[in-house]
Write an enzyme that holds these catalytic residues in place. Sequence first.
Site, mmCIF file in Angstrom:
data_model
loop_
_atom_site.group_PDB
_atom_site.id
_atom_site.type_symbol
_atom_site.label_atom_id
_atom_site.label_comp_id
_atom_site.label_asym_id
_atom_site.label_seq_id
_atom_site.Cartn_x
_atom_site.Cartn_y
_atom_site.Cartn_z
ATOM 1 N N LYS A 81 0.853 -1.212 -0.170
ATOM 2 C CA LYS A 81 0.022 0.015 0.053
ATOM 3 C C LYS A 81 0.957 1.320 0.082
ATOM 4 C CE LYS A 81 -3.804 1.919 2.578
ATOM 5 N NZ LYS A 81 -4.858 1.702 3.660
ATOM 6 N N SER A 162 -9.667 1.619 2.480
ATOM 7 C CA SER A 162 -8.507 2.493 1.834
ATOM 8 C C SER A 162 -7.499 1.557 1.324
ATOM 9 C CB SER A 162 -8.145 3.306 3.040
ATOM 10 O OG SER A 162 -7.479 2.549 4.023
ATOM 11 N N SER A 186 -10.146 -1.022 6.844
ATOM 12 C CA SER A 186 -9.423 -0.894 5.765
ATOM 13 C C SER A 186 -8.539 -2.078 5.188
ATOM 14 C CB SER A 186 -8.611 0.271 6.035
ATOM 15 O OG SER A 186 -9.143 1.531 6.084
#
Length: 514
Positions: A81, A162, A186
């Site tokens: 990420k 996210s 997330s």
Amino acid sequence: MELQSLDDITLEDISSGLDCGSLTSVQLVKAYLIRIREVDEEFRSILEVNDDAESIADELDKERQQHGRRGPYHGVPILLKDNIQTLDKMNTSAGSFALLGARPSQEASIVTRIRKSGAILLGKANMSEWANYRSTNSSDGWSARGGQTMGTYYPGSSPEGSSSGSSVAVALGLAFASIGTETDGSIVCPAEWNNLVGIKPSVGLVARDGVVPMSESQDTVGPIARTVKDAAELLSIIAGKSTLDKRTWNIPFEIPDYAESCQLKDLSSLRIGIARNGFRNTHQAVITEFERAITILKIAGASITDNANFSSLAEWDDWDKEDRNIHSEVHFKEAIEAHFKTLVENPNNIHTLEDLIDFTKRHPEEDYSSRNIDWWLGSMRSSKIPTAEIQQKIDKMMRICGNEGILGALETFNLDALVMPSARDPSVTFAARCGLPIITVPLGFYPPDTPITMNKRGDLIVRAPGMPFCISFFGKAFSEETLIRVAYAFEQLTHARNKRQPFRLPKTELRDVV
């Protein structure tokens, strides 16, 4: 040996192919890069690829030939990420132009662990900008740098959460697995919406240093993969103590091989509860599949306690939402400003939350004010509230979510785990506030007659025919071994993920590059 499709290939398949010489890590990297070029213009799951991935793969191939493999992820490409720091050519921007070109003083501890394992960092995944902690009216998966990540099981759908790019890329087979972060939903939410396994570890099991922060008490880092065992193998790599994250100093054991928990379908020694009062507006299709899942768990030998409910739920529902959020709001300003101080290069001179607000307002690509900055404004207000008042609200939060929430249910009914349909409110949020672990596993898909539902912004579909939903298992802090055992048994007894594929997949396979 026969080469499996990259849509569904397992770690065991890849390791066997690499060990016997029927494929190389260089070929794996090449195949994934071609697949990214094939479809990711549509899905926008990856912000940037690692220009050194092929050369790293070549070195790892040579090492395997000369000395054998380091472990199961040796030479296997994964994604990070975009809020996890690396000291290479890739940016770490949390999806924002504000941090583009910024350089950290050191890599995240988990990146050091990943490199040591021999896994290849293929690139950085798109994400909801600032881990969804900027706007109250944005859309999941949007960032200024990457644009809108799209969901994989229905055209125009939300990727959710996210860690959206981390999940979408794995669902499409653009990398083998990925690393996401979670503060509240997330990892587990985008894993659910993209028909994957997501492990949200206990806060403190995986180091967070080098991760763009949101909440010191809630942030955690975890794996996203297609199977429980593959996710468990990755968790074993990233878990462990770090001198740079004091929360990891309290890990009460040596990190186990979590894949060792992926052996049995027999759950006869385990007690699992259902917090039935935590189901919120749950679609009938989800309820139907969930009840079937409970039957499967019973057949596997688990003792099921129904109505192992949250005693605090009425108080939670009545509590002012601004007070609920103060737990994370109050820490963000301090945490993000401490992060800015660690940067050795900071081309946009972002040193304070005020600087970040100003940059976001002034740069059109950040899409302000269409996407507001209300979370940041809330953090600015909360930073001025007296410490004693803040602590009182935090104590209330821990009681509601913990001692009278998940932990209360586990203790009152003498349970090893809770099982729920995957949903953020209240169960995922309760676990987030208390730093407790969750594992999400595919359960089913919405039926053909499901009406299409849009998100609040009106730009993404959040429910439609064929979109996936999941089941989640919750436990006490550091109970990952138990949760993995339950999740693996359920997965092996149902194979729910295999019943439907994304609406579009790349065509390139290993046979095309080998």
